[in-house]
Design a protein around this motif. Structure first.
Motif, PDB file in Angstrom:
ATOM      1  N   SER A 513       0.841  -1.119  -0.199  1.00  0.00           N
ATOM      2  CA  SER A 513      -0.042  -0.016   0.042  1.00  0.00           C
ATOM      3  C   SER A 513       0.923   1.262  -0.006  1.00  0.00           C
ATOM      4  CB  SER A 513      -0.974   0.093   1.197  1.00  0.00           C
ATOM      5  OG  SER A 513      -1.723   1.245   1.330  1.00  0.00           O
ATOM      6  N   GLU A 514       1.975   1.281   0.762  1.00  0.00           N
ATOM      7  CA  GLU A 514       2.861   2.390   0.947  1.00  0.00           C
ATOM      8  C   GLU A 514       3.314   2.638  -0.493  1.00  0.00           C
ATOM      9  OE1 GLU A 514       7.324   3.253   2.727  1.00  0.00           O
ATOM     10  OE2 GLU A 514       5.730   2.518   4.008  1.00  0.00           O
ATOM     11  N   TRP A 517       0.673   4.139  -3.077  1.00  0.00           N
ATOM     12  CA  TRP A 517       0.273   5.692  -2.897  1.00  0.00           C
ATOM     13  C   TRP A 517       1.266   6.370  -3.209  1.00  0.00           C
ATOM     14  CZ3 TRP A 517      -4.529   6.358  -3.898  1.00  0.00           C
ATOM     15  CH2 TRP A 517      -5.607   5.667  -3.573  1.00  0.00           C
ATOM     16  N   SER A 518       2.551   5.828  -2.949  1.00  0.00           N
ATOM     17  CA  SER A 518       3.748   6.878  -3.228  1.00  0.00           C
ATOM     18  C   SER A 518       3.831   6.898  -4.753  1.00  0.00           C
ATOM     19  CB  SER A 518       5.006   6.157  -2.428  1.00  0.00           C
ATOM     20  OG  SER A 518       6.094   6.904  -2.704  1.00  0.00           O
ATOM     21  N   CYS A 519       3.762   6.076  -5.530  1.00  0.00           N
ATOM     22  CA  CYS A 519       3.992   6.060  -6.760  1.00  0.00           C
ATOM     23  C   CYS A 519       2.821   6.917  -7.393  1.00  0.00           C
ATOM     24  CB  CYS A 519       3.714   4.640  -7.440  1.00  0.00           C
ATOM     25  SG  CYS A 519       5.424   3.730  -7.294  1.00  0.00           S
ATOM     26  N   VAL A 520       1.524   6.789  -6.929  1.00  0.00           N
ATOM     27  CA  VAL A 520       0.355   7.636  -7.378  1.00  0.00           C
ATOM     28  C   VAL A 520       0.672   9.112  -7.034  1.00  0.00           C
ATOM     29  CG1 VAL A 520      -2.065   8.078  -7.001  1.00  0.00           C
ATOM     30  CG2 VAL A 520      -1.216   6.018  -7.067  1.00  0.00           C
ATOM     31  N   ASP A 521       1.227   9.681  -5.809  1.00  0.00           N
ATOM     32  CA  ASP A 521       1.487  10.817  -5.509  1.00  0.00           C
ATOM     33  C   ASP A 521       2.546  11.685  -6.312  1.00  0.00           C
ATOM     34  OD1 ASP A 521      -0.468  10.745  -3.737  1.00  0.00           O
ATOM     35  OD2 ASP A 521       0.572  10.142  -1.917  1.00  0.00           O
ATOM     36  N   SER A 522       3.792  10.849  -6.420  1.00  0.00           N
ATOM     37  CA  SER A 522       4.633  11.266  -6.929  1.00  0.00           C
ATOM     38  C   SER A 522       5.112  11.346  -8.512  1.00  0.00           C
ATOM     39  CB  SER A 522       6.299  10.369  -6.677  1.00  0.00           C
ATOM     40  OG  SER A 522       6.073   8.932  -7.213  1.00  0.00           O
ATOM     41  N   SER A 523       4.101  10.452  -9.162  1.00  0.00           N
ATOM     42  CA  SER A 523       4.181  10.425 -10.838  1.00  0.00           C
ATOM     43  C   SER A 523       2.713  11.158 -11.291  1.00  0.00           C
ATOM     44  CB  SER A 523       4.125   9.171 -11.124  1.00  0.00           C
ATOM     45  OG  SER A 523       2.976   8.580 -10.874  1.00  0.00           O
ATOM     46  N   GLY A 524       1.857  11.353 -10.691  1.00  0.00           N
ATOM     47  CA  GLY A 524       0.783  12.011 -11.021  1.00  0.00           C
ATOM     48  C   GLY A 524      -0.253  11.193 -11.700  1.00  0.00           C
ATOM     49  N   LYS A 545      -6.800  -0.261  -0.789  1.00  0.00           N
ATOM     50  CA  LYS A 545      -8.037   0.470  -0.549  1.00  0.00           C
ATOM     51  C   LYS A 545      -8.239   0.690   0.883  1.00  0.00           C
ATOM     52  CE  LYS A 545     -11.084  -0.175  -3.794  1.00  0.00           C
ATOM     53  NZ  LYS A 545     -12.185  -1.040  -4.039  1.00  0.00           N
ATOM     54  N   GLU A 546      -7.473   0.088   1.759  1.00  0.00           N
ATOM     55  CA  GLU A 546      -7.647   0.505   3.197  1.00  0.00           C
ATOM     56  C   GLU A 546      -6.247   1.151   3.695  1.00  0.00           C
ATOM     57  OE1 GLU A 546      -8.763  -3.047   5.685  1.00  0.00           O
ATOM     58  OE2 GLU A 546     -10.510  -3.391   4.361  1.00  0.00           O
ATOM     59  N   ARG A 547      -5.392   1.475   2.851  1.00  0.00           N
ATOM     60  CA  ARG A 547      -3.960   2.145   3.266  1.00  0.00           C
ATOM     61  C   ARG A 547      -3.443   1.226   4.063  1.00  0.00           C
ATOM     62  NH1 ARG A 547      -3.664   7.761   0.683  1.00  0.00           N
ATOM     63  NH2 ARG A 547      -5.181   7.818  -0.718  1.00  0.00           N
ATOM     64  N   ARG A 548      -3.282   0.335   4.257  1.00  0.00           N
ATOM     65  CA  ARG A 548      -2.594  -0.484   5.316  1.00  0.00           C
ATOM     66  C   ARG A 548      -1.904  -1.479   4.789  1.00  0.00           C
ATOM     67  NH1 ARG A 548      -5.338  -5.135   7.522  1.00  0.00           N
ATOM     68  NH2 ARG A 548      -7.377  -5.600   6.508  1.00  0.00           N
ATOM     69  N   GLU A 549      -0.739  -2.142   5.515  1.00  0.00           N
ATOM     70  CA  GLU A 549       0.075  -3.279   5.192  1.00  0.00           C
ATOM     71  C   GLU A 549      -0.788  -4.409   6.256  1.00  0.00           C
ATOM     72  OE1 GLU A 549       1.726  -2.665   2.752  1.00  0.00           O
ATOM     73  OE2 GLU A 549       2.035  -0.725   2.916  1.00  0.00           O
ATOM     74  N   TRP A 550      -1.252  -5.374   5.461  1.00  0.00           N
ATOM     75  CA  TRP A 550      -1.946  -6.551   6.095  1.00  0.00           C
ATOM     76  C   TRP A 550      -1.090  -7.822   6.330  1.00  0.00           C
ATOM     77  CZ3 TRP A 550      -6.750  -9.256   3.283  1.00  0.00           C
ATOM     78  CH2 TRP A 550      -7.449 -10.256   4.321  1.00  0.00           C
ATOM     79  N   LYS A 608       9.684  -5.649  -0.607  1.00  0.00           N
ATOM     80  CA  LYS A 608       9.601  -5.150  -1.865  1.00  0.00           C
ATOM     81  C   LYS A 608       9.662  -6.470  -2.672  1.00  0.00           C
ATOM     82  CE  LYS A 608      12.518  -0.869  -1.283  1.00  0.00           C
ATOM     83  NZ  LYS A 608      12.095  -0.930   0.143  1.00  0.00           N
ATOM     84  N   ILE A 609       9.099  -6.226  -3.833  1.00  0.00           N
ATOM     85  CA  ILE A 609       8.834  -7.279  -4.735  1.00  0.00           C
ATOM     86  C   ILE A 609       9.991  -8.133  -5.320  1.00  0.00           C
ATOM     87  CG2 ILE A 609       8.793  -6.264  -7.244  1.00  0.00           C
ATOM     88  CD1 ILE A 609       6.055  -7.788  -7.810  1.00  0.00           C
ATOM     89  N   ASN A 610      11.048  -7.354  -5.549  1.00  0.00           N
ATOM     90  CA  ASN A 610      12.397  -7.703  -6.171  1.00  0.00           C
ATOM     91  C   ASN A 610      13.129  -8.365  -5.103  1.00  0.00           C
ATOM     92  OD1 ASN A 610      12.666  -5.083  -5.032  1.00  0.00           O
ATOM     93  ND2 ASN A 610      14.837  -4.991  -6.284  1.00  0.00           N
ATOM     94  N   GLU A 611      12.846  -8.488  -3.804  1.00  0.00           N
ATOM     95  CA  GLU A 611      13.738  -9.165  -2.772  1.00  0.00           C
ATOM     96  C   GLU A 611      13.379 -10.616  -2.540  1.00  0.00           C
ATOM     97  OE1 GLU A 611      14.527  -5.505   0.419  1.00  0.00           O
ATOM     98  OE2 GLU A 611      12.564  -6.742   0.829  1.00  0.00           O
ATOM     99  N   ARG A 612      14.606 -11.331  -2.551  1.00  0.00           N
ATOM    100  CA  ARG A 612      14.350 -12.531  -2.478  1.00  0.00           C
ATOM    101  C   ARG A 612      14.620 -12.892  -0.934  1.00  0.00           C
ATOM    102  NH1 ARG A 612      18.834 -14.872  -6.114  1.00  0.00           N
ATOM    103  NH2 ARG A 612      19.655 -12.967  -5.858  1.00  0.00           N
TER     104      ARG A 612
END
Length: 664
Positions: A513-514, A517-524, A545-550, A608-612
């Motif tokens: 979620s973080e 929304w960071s990508c939305v805010d920074s890129s427009g 939707k809930e702006r939280r990490e579950w 992060k998605i690229n972390e193993r």
């Protein structure tokens, strides 16, 4: 012992008490997962499984050289999933309580009593409230015969949803809709109230008629809008070059190295023109095409979008993501030429579940005529069932790229413009959306030049930009700074020319979620199209939707897997073939979900998605099982819901990973 601080870059920071080994697991090959060889091999075939899924076998091409074989290695060109049948097959018509029109000449068995005597015992599908009590594989034998405790209520997903099971006596959950008559004869049960509701609900829509498919197969389907658009392009070509077009039946497109002035309004905004109304193929041609200002406007700001996904993005998986909060869904990429040939497999991709509130169909192709014609068929045959049609200009796999489709269109904006404008005209008020990559080659981004033209010049209703080039694939992080540059370029032209606002979605690497929304805010951008993030953790839509990490528990994850199994049975069927089709796609989904690292065992958030992750154990036995990269464990998980897998059935993962290596 290696300290966590000494772990190599790109390693997920798992808490020390959960680490089993400090060596990182093998990185799955997402490029291989995205490309599956021949696209039609992974298609859904939910209905009519008594007929062959494909007519005839695959055509043998020329013998490959050693170099060609090497080039194809690792791309899963030959994944095969055989269709399993009952040992004593019962005629589908007889099984559902109908009369078989072939009578004694039918090749299948008509003896219901003999079939039931030879049929394996019913499977027991756990209902939602039973998930907490499901024993783990190995704890007890949960998959023999009935599969679970006899105290569990018999449950058939098809019967539960429709009030009757179309698979009748063939259903592997037969006890949910069977009773013995006074004479002792087994009879199928119907729930009249549910049947009446289901008839009006249209649980799955966008079913093309058999008549339309026959017209497509025999090349007798009429395309008046495409013909009129073709005449326009031909006239423009004659005017430009002074030469006659090669054929009145082919839409002329320039080659990639040829230039054409797309600023000329004649191709995009002019009226259809005079056409000979006595020609049958052009009857009912609209006098005036729908203008961009008259198209259905897409207000997608703040909505969550599940990307079209190869293989896994079928109707059951989309339905699962909708249950977690996905607002916009799009079917798996379909080939325009296959749609026009009337392929059952391709047309199954446009099926829509009633829960999908905003649904689109994605097309791929390189020929203007084929794509415009396919758009015209969709507008006619799926009216009211398709909210948008997406043109794939981002697919990087060689099989698609080398035909001039997918991301190859990025290097031919002339052809792309004709395609989008023609599709927009053929679709009427249904918007055309375009999915792009930043460019074809690294260091040569082109999207910032193309994107500002897509709305005002070509009538695109929405633009999606994946922040990588075709050449880059998944080897580097998505370039969100460049996505912002492209968004700014589009918004600048809209402001300068007072143009309608076109929604723009970005894509690439959002896994929390973080991050979203960071990508939305920074890129427009208006939102982020979620692909791999949704594959690995479908509940990401709830997080956004809930702006939280579950920190989702293992049992909560198992509930989602159970729901996916139920949705698969509802779609693919509850007979033997449908159960194993559902099992196959459940395992496909688990081949991504095992990569999720529970938040509660991480030292650093968000993930992060690229972390193993290093090899780790979960907080309980179930969490450890769900993290297994061994594909045999995915099959065992499927057996918790679908019964024991047949001995002759095997699952081969699409992507190279430790799970792939585990196949013995």
């Amino acid at each position: 012992m290696t300290a966590i601080s000494e772990l190599p870059p790109g390693t997920a920071h798992v808490k020390a008490e959960y680490i089993l080994s400090f060596s990182s697991t093998t990185a799955p090959d997402d490029d291989a997962a995205e490309g599956s060889g021949a696209p039609t091999r992974s298609r859904e075939q939910p209905d009519d499984r008594d007929a062959d899924a494909r007519s005839g076998g695959p055509k043998r091409g020329p013998k490959l050289t050693k170099a060609q074989k090497k080039a194809q290695s690792g791309m899963n060109k030959n994944r095969r999933f055989g269709r399993l049948r009952d040992e004593l097959d019962l005629c589908f018509k007889v099984a559902s309580g109908s009369m078989c029109e072939f009578g004694d000449k039918c090749k299948n068995n008509h003896d219901i009593e003999a079939y039931l005597a030879a049929k394996p015992a019913d499977l027991r599908f756990p209902q939602r409230e039973d998930v907490a009590d499901i024993p783990l594989p190995g704890a007890v034998d949960v998959v023999e015969e009935g599969g679970h405790s006899d105290s569990w209520k018999a449950f058939c997903p098809v019967f539960e949803e429709a009030g009757e099971c179309r698979y009748g006596f063939r259903c592997r959950f037969l006890g949910a809709h069977l009773h013995n008559s006074d004479s002792g004869t087994p009879e199928l049960v119907k729930d009249s109230q549910k049947v009446e509701y289901a008839a009006g609900a249209n649980v799955e829509t966008n079913r093309i008629s058999g008549h339309a498919q026959k017209l497509l197969r025999t090349k007798k389907y009429l395309f008046p809008i495409t013909k009129a658009y073709q005449a326009e392009l031909d006239a423009a070509e004659v005017k430009k070059s002074g030469k006659a077009v090669p054929s009145a039946n082919a839409i002329v497109v320039s080659e990639p190295d040829q230039e054409m002035d797309l600023d000329a309004p004649s191709l995009i905004t002019q009226r259809t023109g005079d056409v000979d109304a006595t020609t049958p193929a052009v009857v009912d041609t609209p006098d005036v095409p729908v203008r961009f200002s008259e198209k259905r406007r897409l207000d997608w700001n703040g909505k969550t979008y599940l990307a079209p996904l190869t293989t896994v993005g079928n109707l059951p998986f989309r339905r699962l993501c909708v249950s977690y909060g996905a607002d916009i869904t799009c079917g798996e990429m379909g080939l325009a030429t296959s749609f026009l040939s009337g392929s059952k497999e391709e047309w199954s991709l446009v099926r829509r579940h009633e829960s999908e509130k905003t649904f689109g169909v994605q097309l791929a192709g390189s020929k203007v005529g084929a794509l415009v014609s396919t758009a015209e068929v969709l507008a006619k045959e799926c009216a009211g069932g398709v909210d948008f049609v997406d043109l794939n200009c981002g697919c990087p796999i060689d099989l698609v790229f080398k035909t001039g489709s997918g991301s190859a269109l990025l290097d031919n904006p002339n052809r792309l413009g004709k395609i989008v404008a023609g599709m927009s005209r053929a679709l009427g008020e249904i918007p055309v959306t375009v999915k792009l990559r930043t460019g074809v080659k690294d260091g040569k981004n082109t999207a910032h030049k193309l994107m500002p033209r897509l709305g005002p010049e070509f009538n695109a209703g929405c633009i999606t930009l994946h922040g990588r080039t075709r050449q880059q694939r998944y080897t580097k992080l998505a370039d969100w700074e460049y996505i912002k540059e492209c968004v700014d370029a589009v918004r600048a032209r809209e402001a300068d020319e007072d143009l309608p606002r076109v929604p723009i979605f970005g894509g690439g690497d959002c896994f929390s979620s973080e991050a979203y929304w960071s990508c939305v805010d920074s890129s427009g951008v208006d939102g982020v199209m979620l692909a791999r993030g949704a594959l690995i953790k479908p509940w990401i839509f709830t997080e956004v939707k809930e702006r939280r990490e579950w920190d989702i528990s293992a049992r909560e994850r198992l509930e989602g897997i159970r729901n996916l199994a139920e949705y698969g049975l509802s779609h693919f069927g509850t007979d033997t073939g449908g159960v194993n089709q559902s099992r196959r796609y459940l395992c496909e989904a688990l081949s991504f979900q095992y990569r999720y690292v529970p938040l509660g065992i991480l030292e650093r958030l968000p993930a992060k998605i690229n972390e193993r992750a290093p090899a780790f154990r979960g907080r309980d036995e179930l969490e450890t099982l769900l993290a297994s990269g061994d594909s045999r464990d995915w099959v065992r998980i499927s057996e918790m819901f679908l019964g024991k897998a047949p001995e002759e059935w095997a699952f081969t993962p699409k992507h190279k990973s430790n799970s792939y290596d585990s196949q013995g």
